[in-house]
Scaffold this motif. Structure first.
Motif, PDB file in Angstrom:
ATOM      1  N   TRP A 141      -0.765 -19.613 -17.222  1.00 57.68           N
ATOM      2  CA  TRP A 141      -1.459 -19.455 -18.808  1.00 57.68           C
ATOM      3  C   TRP A 141      -3.052 -19.070 -18.258  1.00 57.68           C
ATOM      4  O   TRP A 141      -3.840 -20.148 -18.127  1.00 57.68           O
TER       5      TRP A 141
ATOM      6  N   LYS B 219      -3.890 -20.356 -23.935  1.00 58.51           N
ATOM      7  CA  LYS B 219      -2.806 -19.078 -24.558  1.00 58.51           C
ATOM      8  C   LYS B 219      -1.592 -19.726 -24.489  1.00 58.51           C
ATOM      9  O   LYS B 219      -0.860 -18.612 -25.184  1.00 58.51           O
TER      10      LYS B 219
ATOM     11  N   SER C 191       0.056 -20.261 -27.978  1.00 62.55           N
ATOM     12  CA  SER C 191      -0.681 -19.343 -28.798  1.00 62.55           C
ATOM     13  C   SER C 191       0.475 -18.082 -28.888  1.00 62.55           C
ATOM     14  O   SER C 191       1.117 -17.524 -29.936  1.00 62.55           O
ATOM     15  N   HIS C 192       0.731 -17.848 -27.178  1.00 59.19           N
ATOM     16  CA  HIS C 192       1.252 -16.594 -27.640  1.00 59.19           C
ATOM     17  C   HIS C 192       2.862 -16.910 -27.593  1.00 59.19           C
ATOM     18  O   HIS C 192       4.231 -15.946 -28.052  1.00 59.19           O
TER      19      HIS C 192
ATOM     20  N   THR D 291       4.691 -19.107 -29.208  1.00 58.70           N
ATOM     21  CA  THR D 291       4.402 -18.845 -31.305  1.00 58.70           C
ATOM     22  C   THR D 291       3.977 -17.587 -31.816  1.00 58.70           C
ATOM     23  O   THR D 291       5.151 -17.276 -32.682  1.00 58.70           O
ATOM     24  N   LYS D 292       3.568 -16.643 -31.722  1.00 62.86           N
ATOM     25  CA  LYS D 292       3.212 -15.112 -31.451  1.00 62.86           C
ATOM     26  C   LYS D 292       4.584 -14.467 -31.365  1.00 62.86           C
ATOM     27  O   LYS D 292       5.551 -13.910 -31.923  1.00 62.86           O
ATOM     28  N   ARG D 293       5.264 -14.902 -30.256  1.00 62.83           N
ATOM     29  CA  ARG D 293       6.872 -14.190 -30.047  1.00 62.83           C
ATOM     30  C   ARG D 293       7.459 -14.206 -30.527  1.00 62.83           C
ATOM     31  O   ARG D 293       8.048 -14.112 -31.081  1.00 62.83           O
TER      32      ARG D 293
ATOM     33  N   ARG E 143       7.235 -16.052 -33.936  1.00 59.72           N
ATOM     34  CA  ARG E 143       7.038 -14.960 -34.814  1.00 59.72           C
ATOM     35  C   ARG E 143       7.341 -14.063 -34.824  1.00 59.72           C
ATOM     36  O   ARG E 143       8.091 -13.131 -35.953  1.00 59.72           O
ATOM     37  N   LEU E 144       7.576 -13.194 -33.786  1.00 59.01           N
ATOM     38  CA  LEU E 144       7.471 -11.873 -34.178  1.00 59.01           C
ATOM     39  C   LEU E 144       9.092 -11.836 -34.412  1.00 59.01           C
ATOM     40  O   LEU E 144       9.539 -10.371 -33.969  1.00 59.01           O
TER      41      LEU E 144
ATOM     42  N   HIS F  55      10.771 -12.327 -31.224  1.00 62.75           N
ATOM     43  CA  HIS F  55      11.818 -12.065 -29.725  1.00 62.75           C
ATOM     44  C   HIS F  55      11.475 -13.592 -28.928  1.00 62.75           C
ATOM     45  O   HIS F  55      12.627 -12.892 -28.115  1.00 62.75           O
TER      46      HIS F  55
ATOM     47  N   TYR G  11      10.904 -19.556 -22.442  1.00 59.46           N
ATOM     48  CA  TYR G  11       9.961 -19.141 -22.549  1.00 59.46           C
ATOM     49  C   TYR G  11       9.582 -18.176 -20.994  1.00 59.46           C
ATOM     50  O   TYR G  11      10.138 -16.880 -20.164  1.00 59.46           O
TER      51      TYR G  11
ATOM     52  N   THR H  97      -0.577 -11.217 -19.438  1.00 58.81           N
ATOM     53  CA  THR H  97      -0.018 -11.260 -20.109  1.00 58.81           C
ATOM     54  C   THR H  97       1.634 -11.457 -19.718  1.00 58.81           C
ATOM     55  O   THR H  97       1.623 -11.383 -18.851  1.00 58.81           O
TER      56      THR H  97
END
Length: 93
Positions: free
Chosen positions: A22, A26, A29-30, A32-34, A36-37, A39, A49, A65
């Motif tokens: 990574w 990142k 945070s990535h 956590t974002k997935r 939260r969304l 996914h 993941y 990404t």
């Protein structure tokens, strides 16, 4: 894509898979974002993941990404990316 380019890409992929690299700072945070969304389920670990994502890397083997594998055709339709095939296919060319 020329054979030399494909060889360069395959080497970048080999390097990226040992382990997934990574960009600095990142990964968490990535993830956590997935989550939260929606996914990924709450409690998904980074290792879990890493095992279920579509990864896009730069030629330096560092991940640019990653996406959950729900519908990869959406991501692969972007003309900015070149689809070369599945790893199993590429390794055995």
């Amino acid at each position: 894509m020329r054979d030399a380019d494909v060889s360069h890409v395959l080497e970048a992929v080999r390097q990226a898979l040992m382990p997934i690299r990574w960009k600095a700072g990142k990964a968490a945070s990535h993830l956590t974002k997935r989550i939260r969304l929606g996914h990924l389920p709450v409690g998904t670990s980074l290792d879990e993941y890493n095992a279920v994502i579509l990864v896009m890397i730069g030629m330096d083997s560092v991940m640019e990404t990653a996406f959950p594998l729900r519908d990869p055709t959406t991501y692969l339709a972007d003309p900015a990316y070149s689809y070369l095939g599945r790893l199993q296919e590429l390794w055995h060319e």
